[in-house]
Scaffold this active site. Structure first.
Site, PDB file in Angstrom:
ATOM      1  N   ASP A 112       0.788  -1.161   0.170  1.00 43.67           N
ATOM      2  CA  ASP A 112       0.067  -0.094  -0.096  1.00 43.67           C
ATOM      3  C   ASP A 112       0.891   1.185   0.002  1.00 43.67           C
ATOM      4  O   ASP A 112       1.541   1.418   0.996  1.00 43.67           O
ATOM      5  CB  ASP A 112      -0.883  -0.162   1.335  1.00 43.67           C
ATOM      6  CG  ASP A 112      -1.939   1.060   1.280  1.00 43.67           C
ATOM      7  OD1 ASP A 112      -2.062   1.739   0.320  1.00 43.67           O
ATOM      8  OD2 ASP A 112      -2.688   1.340   2.179  1.00 43.67           O
ATOM      9  N   ASP A 331      -1.985   5.487  -5.739  1.00 40.02           N
ATOM     10  CA  ASP A 331      -2.265   4.615  -4.796  1.00 40.02           C
ATOM     11  C   ASP A 331      -2.119   3.115  -5.536  1.00 40.02           C
ATOM     12  O   ASP A 331      -3.293   3.027  -6.245  1.00 40.02           O
ATOM     13  CB  ASP A 331      -3.829   4.940  -4.421  1.00 40.02           C
ATOM     14  CG  ASP A 331      -4.419   3.828  -3.310  1.00 40.02           C
ATOM     15  OD1 ASP A 331      -3.536   3.049  -2.654  1.00 40.02           O
ATOM     16  OD2 ASP A 331      -5.544   3.995  -3.032  1.00 40.02           O
TER      17      ASP A 331
END
Length: 455
Positions: A112, A331
């Site tokens: 992440d 992201d």
């Protein structure tokens, strides 16, 4: 005395277990659906990937003008998609295999780029999401030690408290957007990464998690810009990844410590300077000027007309330049991208005008808003789709059909959603790119190339 020794130990830099410089660490990025991919169609793989993005607690499907929302709306009409904040753990398309402790306990974790903390679920687990791998038992690791509550390391987490029943151990509450949260004990242990073993890596040993990643992941590996992320702790100055398309059965690649010239031989590349945002300090935040569709010139660039709800993060400074009001976060854990509402609406209008196919109702199966009806017997590869170019401080990243649309029966649907918050560049738009983060220079390079060409 034992506490003093531990504090001195925590003050030391993280070093590899063996002497000498550490070469680039090569890791395989397994798709979260890899085990079931042989029994899934391409459409099902896409549907699952999109659903993971929409199921994140901070991403809410809203109908019509934006009232209501939540799980009921997501399962219903899905007329549009809105996000309150992107920092959520519910996505996670790509997994890395790591080892923790002595002896090593191997586990898979979702990567992440929009968070910092490295954490995994541990025994005894009071309230955890279901995971495939066995839970880590810290009592079986001779190299495991809790972080004292009085340490500077503990103070780096805003949500922490002291556990008087456990030698003043640092207890954390790491909150994501929506209702997502993970709680546990901050600790240090050995961590095996790509063939190297690192001492004294700070990580979270969670005993309670709500809204966590998929069951295939035992936790998260934060690759953000904060001090507790894996790249910060290992003093990685550069890293890069390459992500295959969601329909691909081949894994992606992650290289920590990648050389800056890794993308120099790729002609189609764009280098963008990262900005610092006071609202989103841990994110890889890019100043997003707007976008152009097809042959639109920079003079006709579509720009947001008002700051996004919740603040785009302006005013940040420090380090790599100040953030403007219309930022975009890179992201890797979100499949689809999200655009600020007014910009998304303009993009939809421009695409409808350019493509000139009948607009379809939103795809209930995929949960995507903007869809077009394909001619009878004609696939997506035979219709005209204009490029969409995104401008970051005047540098243009061009997205072609394969990075914009997916086919859904007689429809093709845009893999971009609508958000009330800051815009997000998801992994579908990053597929088949070498994405290089040069943290020392504060730049990100997007180089279009097959993942096979990345060593």
């Amino acid at each position: 005395m034992e506490l003093l020794v531990l504090l001195l130990f925590l003050a030391l830099p993280v070093l590899p277990a063996r002497c000498g410089s550490v070469p680039p660490l090569h890791l395989e990025l397994a798709r979260v659906d890899a085990a079931a991919a042989a029994n899934l169609t391409d459409h099902e793989l896409i549907r699952r990937a999109v659903q993971r993005s929409l199921d994140r607690p901070g991403i809410v499907a809203r109908s019509g003008g934006g009232s209501g929302g939540g799980a009921a709306a997501a399962a219903g009409a899905r007329k549009s998609v809105a996000s309150e904040a992107p920092l959520v753990p519910g996505g996670g398309d790509y997994l890395v295999k790591l080892g923790i402790g002595t002896p090593q306990h191997f586990f898979s974790a979702a990567i992440d780029t929009a968070s910092d903390l490295v954490w995994l679920q541990c025994q005894p687990c009071v309230s955890c999401y279901r995971q495939v791998d066995p839970l880590f038992n810290p009592k079986l690791s001779s190299s495991y030690a809790v972080v004292p509550c009085s340490s500077d390391t503990c103070a780096q987490l805003d949500g922490h408290r002291c556990d008087e029943d456990d030698d003043q151990a640092c207890q954390y509450t790491y909150k994501y957007s929506g209702n997502a949260v993970t709680k546990g004990t901050l600790a240090i242990d050995k961590l095996a990464v790509g063939g190297d073993v690192f001492h004294a890596v700070v990580l979270g040993c969670s005993d309670s998690s709500v809204g966590g990643p998929p069951a295939q992941a035992s936790g998260l590996v934060g690759l953000g810009r904060g001090p507790l992320s894996l790249v910060s702790q290992l003093s990685v100055r550069r890293f890069m990844y390459c992500l295959p398309p969601p329909m691909s059965r081949t894994p992606g690649k992650l290289v920590l410590g990648a050389r800056a010239d890794a993308v120099q031989n790729v002609s189609d590349r764009v280098t963008v300077t990262m900005s610092s945002s006071t609202r989103y300090p841990s994110y890889y935040y890019l100043n997003f000027d707007g976008l152009a569709v097809g042959d639109q010139t920079p003079g006709t660039i579509r720009r947001a007309t008002s700051p996004p709800t919740g603040g785009g993060g302006g005013g940040g400074g420090g380090g790599n330049g100040s953030a403007n009001a219309y930022g975009m976060i890179v992201d890797v854990a979100s499949t689809i991208s999200f655009l600020e509402a007014s910009l998304y609406d303009e993009l939809a209008d421009d695409l409808e005008e350019e493509i000139r196919l009948p607009r379809a109702t939103p795809s209930l199966r995929l949960g995507l808003d903007l869809c077009f009806i394909l001619p009878e017997g004609v696939g997506i590869d035979r219709v005209y789709v204009p490029t969409v170019s995104m401008s970051f401080d005047g540098r243009w990243l061009e997205l072609d059909r394969d990075r914009l649309f997916v086919e859904d029966g007689r429809m093709m649907c845009l893999m971009i959603g609508r958000t009330s918050g800051v815009s997000i560049l998801g992994n579908f738009q990053q597929q088949n790119m070498h994405v290089l983060y040069n943290l020392r220079r504060g730049k990100i390079t997007f180089a279009k190339a097959s993942c096979d060409s990345l060593p």
